[in-house]
Design a protein around this motif. Structure first.
Motif, PDB file in Angstrom:
ATOM      1  N   ALA A 134       3.890  -2.707  -8.212  1.00 48.15           N
ATOM      2  CA  ALA A 134       2.694  -3.668  -8.223  1.00 48.15           C
ATOM      3  C   ALA A 134       2.170  -4.063  -6.805  1.00 48.15           C
ATOM      4  O   ALA A 134       0.765  -4.236  -6.964  1.00 48.15           O
ATOM      5  CB  ALA A 134       2.804  -4.863  -9.041  1.00 48.15           C
ATOM      6  N   GLU A 135       2.971  -4.276  -6.073  1.00 54.53           N
ATOM      7  CA  GLU A 135       2.531  -4.530  -4.482  1.00 54.53           C
ATOM      8  C   GLU A 135       1.265  -3.636  -4.077  1.00 54.53           C
ATOM      9  O   GLU A 135       0.199  -3.960  -3.439  1.00 54.53           O
ATOM     10  CB  GLU A 135       3.602  -4.769  -3.775  1.00 54.53           C
ATOM     11  CG  GLU A 135       4.403  -6.051  -3.861  1.00 54.53           C
ATOM     12  CD  GLU A 135       5.148  -6.290  -2.862  1.00 54.53           C
ATOM     13  OE1 GLU A 135       4.772  -7.409  -1.911  1.00 54.53           O
ATOM     14  OE2 GLU A 135       6.169  -5.619  -2.415  1.00 54.53           O
ATOM     15  N   ARG A 136       1.562  -2.398  -4.296  1.00 53.81           N
ATOM     16  CA  ARG A 136       0.700  -1.291  -4.030  1.00 53.81           C
ATOM     17  C   ARG A 136      -0.828  -1.539  -4.536  1.00 53.81           C
ATOM     18  O   ARG A 136      -1.905  -1.368  -3.969  1.00 53.81           O
ATOM     19  CB  ARG A 136       1.160   0.178  -4.027  1.00 53.81           C
ATOM     20  CG  ARG A 136       0.024   1.365  -3.438  1.00 53.81           C
ATOM     21  CD  ARG A 136       0.755   2.566  -3.716  1.00 53.81           C
ATOM     22  NE  ARG A 136       0.743   3.050  -5.119  1.00 53.81           N
ATOM     23  CZ  ARG A 136       2.198   3.223  -5.651  1.00 53.81           C
ATOM     24  NH1 ARG A 136       3.216   3.125  -4.969  1.00 53.81           N
ATOM     25  NH2 ARG A 136       2.246   3.916  -6.988  1.00 53.81           N
ATOM     26  N   LEU A 137      -0.632  -1.723  -6.058  1.00 57.60           N
ATOM     27  CA  LEU A 137      -1.901  -2.041  -6.858  1.00 57.60           C
ATOM     28  C   LEU A 137      -2.598  -3.331  -6.206  1.00 57.60           C
ATOM     29  O   LEU A 137      -3.979  -3.098  -5.885  1.00 57.60           O
ATOM     30  CB  LEU A 137      -1.578  -2.464  -8.081  1.00 57.60           C
ATOM     31  CG  LEU A 137      -2.510  -2.705  -9.216  1.00 57.60           C
ATOM     32  CD1 LEU A 137      -3.716  -1.645  -9.228  1.00 57.60           C
ATOM     33  CD2 LEU A 137      -2.067  -3.219 -10.523  1.00 57.60           C
ATOM     34  N   TYR A 138      -2.015  -4.381  -5.890  1.00 57.34           N
ATOM     35  CA  TYR A 138      -2.467  -5.631  -5.615  1.00 57.34           C
ATOM     36  C   TYR A 138      -3.071  -5.570  -4.043  1.00 57.34           C
ATOM     37  O   TYR A 138      -4.284  -5.911  -4.142  1.00 57.34           O
ATOM     38  CB  TYR A 138      -1.534  -6.716  -5.811  1.00 57.34           C
ATOM     39  CG  TYR A 138      -1.212  -7.050  -6.905  1.00 57.34           C
ATOM     40  CD1 TYR A 138      -1.973  -7.143  -8.049  1.00 57.34           C
ATOM     41  CD2 TYR A 138       0.029  -7.328  -7.150  1.00 57.34           C
ATOM     42  CE1 TYR A 138      -1.615  -7.271  -9.380  1.00 57.34           C
ATOM     43  CE2 TYR A 138       0.853  -7.440  -8.671  1.00 57.34           C
ATOM     44  CZ  TYR A 138      -0.149  -7.457  -9.531  1.00 57.34           C
ATOM     45  OH  TYR A 138       0.516  -7.733 -10.747  1.00 57.34           O
ATOM     46  N   ARG A 139      -2.442  -4.811  -3.321  1.00 54.45           N
ATOM     47  CA  ARG A 139      -3.064  -4.679  -2.147  1.00 54.45           C
ATOM     48  C   ARG A 139      -4.180  -3.746  -1.902  1.00 54.45           C
ATOM     49  O   ARG A 139      -5.173  -4.039  -1.421  1.00 54.45           O
ATOM     50  CB  ARG A 139      -2.015  -4.201  -1.062  1.00 54.45           C
ATOM     51  CG  ARG A 139      -0.958  -5.051  -0.574  1.00 54.45           C
ATOM     52  CD  ARG A 139      -0.073  -4.679   0.417  1.00 54.45           C
ATOM     53  NE  ARG A 139       0.968  -5.801   1.000  1.00 54.45           N
ATOM     54  CZ  ARG A 139       2.417  -5.567   0.838  1.00 54.45           C
ATOM     55  NH1 ARG A 139       2.849  -4.419   0.490  1.00 54.45           N
ATOM     56  NH2 ARG A 139       2.899  -6.747   1.360  1.00 54.45           N
ATOM     57  N   GLY A 140      -4.449  -2.615  -2.785  1.00 47.85           N
ATOM     58  CA  GLY A 140      -5.198  -1.773  -2.939  1.00 47.85           C
ATOM     59  C   GLY A 140      -6.425  -2.481  -3.393  1.00 47.85           C
ATOM     60  O   GLY A 140      -7.556  -1.932  -3.267  1.00 47.85           O
ATOM     61  N   ALA A 141      -6.201  -3.626  -4.326  1.00 44.97           N
ATOM     62  CA  ALA A 141      -7.199  -4.276  -4.792  1.00 44.97           C
ATOM     63  C   ALA A 141      -7.892  -5.444  -4.010  1.00 44.97           C
ATOM     64  O   ALA A 141      -8.721  -6.196  -4.695  1.00 44.97           O
ATOM     65  CB  ALA A 141      -7.018  -4.805  -6.191  1.00 44.97           C
ATOM     66  N   GLY A 142      -7.480  -5.413  -3.057  1.00 40.68           N
ATOM     67  CA  GLY A 142      -8.002  -6.431  -1.846  1.00 40.68           C
ATOM     68  C   GLY A 142      -7.058  -7.802  -1.872  1.00 40.68           C
ATOM     69  O   GLY A 142      -7.490  -8.615  -1.434  1.00 40.68           O
ATOM     70  N   TRP A 143      -5.833  -7.980  -2.610  1.00 36.75           N
ATOM     71  CA  TRP A 143      -5.255  -9.058  -2.427  1.00 36.75           C
ATOM     72  C   TRP A 143      -4.422  -9.105  -1.347  1.00 36.75           C
ATOM     73  O   TRP A 143      -4.010  -8.217  -0.590  1.00 36.75           O
ATOM     74  CB  TRP A 143      -4.352  -9.116  -3.961  1.00 36.75           C
ATOM     75  CG  TRP A 143      -5.052  -9.180  -4.952  1.00 36.75           C
ATOM     76  CD1 TRP A 143      -5.741  -8.329  -5.582  1.00 36.75           C
ATOM     77  CD2 TRP A 143      -4.773 -10.376  -5.829  1.00 36.75           C
ATOM     78  NE1 TRP A 143      -6.222  -8.976  -6.783  1.00 36.75           N
ATOM     79  CE2 TRP A 143      -5.561 -10.144  -6.910  1.00 36.75           C
ATOM     80  CE3 TRP A 143      -4.405 -11.600  -5.568  1.00 36.75           C
ATOM     81  CZ2 TRP A 143      -5.727 -11.100  -8.025  1.00 36.75           C
ATOM     82  CZ3 TRP A 143      -4.539 -12.424  -6.709  1.00 36.75           C
ATOM     83  CH2 TRP A 143      -5.115 -12.118  -7.874  1.00 36.75           C
ATOM     84  N   THR A 144      -4.308 -10.716  -0.749  1.00 38.11           N
ATOM     85  CA  THR A 144      -3.460 -10.919   0.543  1.00 38.11           C
ATOM     86  C   THR A 144      -2.246 -11.429   0.042  1.00 38.11           C
ATOM     87  O   THR A 144      -2.240 -12.627  -0.700  1.00 38.11           O
ATOM     88  CB  THR A 144      -4.542 -11.869   1.293  1.00 38.11           C
ATOM     89  OG1 THR A 144      -5.836 -11.194   1.582  1.00 38.11           O
ATOM     90  CG2 THR A 144      -3.851 -12.017   2.676  1.00 38.11           C
TER      91      THR A 144
END
Length: 171
Positions: A134-144
């Motif tokens: 899930a971390e890859r998804l969140y980072r790719g969606a602009g989450w910090t």
């Protein structure tokens, strides 16, 4: 996405109506090793009760495959405190193992983010198991990433795992 997949915000009655399908999704996540608050094995009745209990307390988006089965879901929980009405929390972003790799998680997350912004929220937070897919998804969606807490929650097998906290400014 495969033809026929559709995504929508569920009214509280629809959450209760689809509680069994949402429960099967949650059971699949736990069976697949996702750290989403439950030890394995998760009883489907307990999972259905959780979903039925969320009706009206949080916004729920669900994705439905061509056969009508629930293939994904995400929830948005609003902060009730007076000084936190500008923020919300993304929780339980789930995609059935049979529906992964089609961008469904990204679509669900984007729908929740867009709704949050349209309804006046300016900050979203979430947490996820450190080093999870899930971390890859969140980072790719602009989450910090805001930080990591060691031994924060037990995974479905009972092993304590680190959790990473994320945030996203919407405005």
């Amino acid at each position: 996405m495969e033809p026929g997949d559709r995504l929508g915000l569920l009214a509280p009655d629809a959450v209760r109506e689809h509680a069994d399908g949402l429960a099967a999704l949650l059971v699949d996540a736990v069976d697949g090793g996702a750290s989403v608050g439950y030890p394995a094995p998760l009883d489907p009745a307990e999972a259905a009760a959780w979903w039925a209990g969320t009706a009206g307390t949080r916004d729920v988006w669900a994705a439905f495959g061509p056969d009508g089965a629930v293939t994904g879901a995400v929830t948005l929980l609003r902060t009730a405190t007076a000084n936190g009405r500008h923020r919300g929390e993304i929780a339980r972003l789930l995609v059935h193992r049979s529906a992964r790799g089609r961008g469904l998680g990204r679509r669900l997350l984007a729908a929740a983010e867009a709704h949050a912004a349209a309804t006046g929220l300016t900050l979203l937070v979430l947490d996820t198991q450190t080093d999870s897919p899930a971390e890859r998804l969140y980072r790719g969606a602009g989450w910090t990433a805001a930080g990591t807490i060691p031994e924060y929650a037990a995974d479905p097998e009972g092993t304590l795992r680190a959790t990473t906290l994320y945030y996203k400014l919407l405005a």
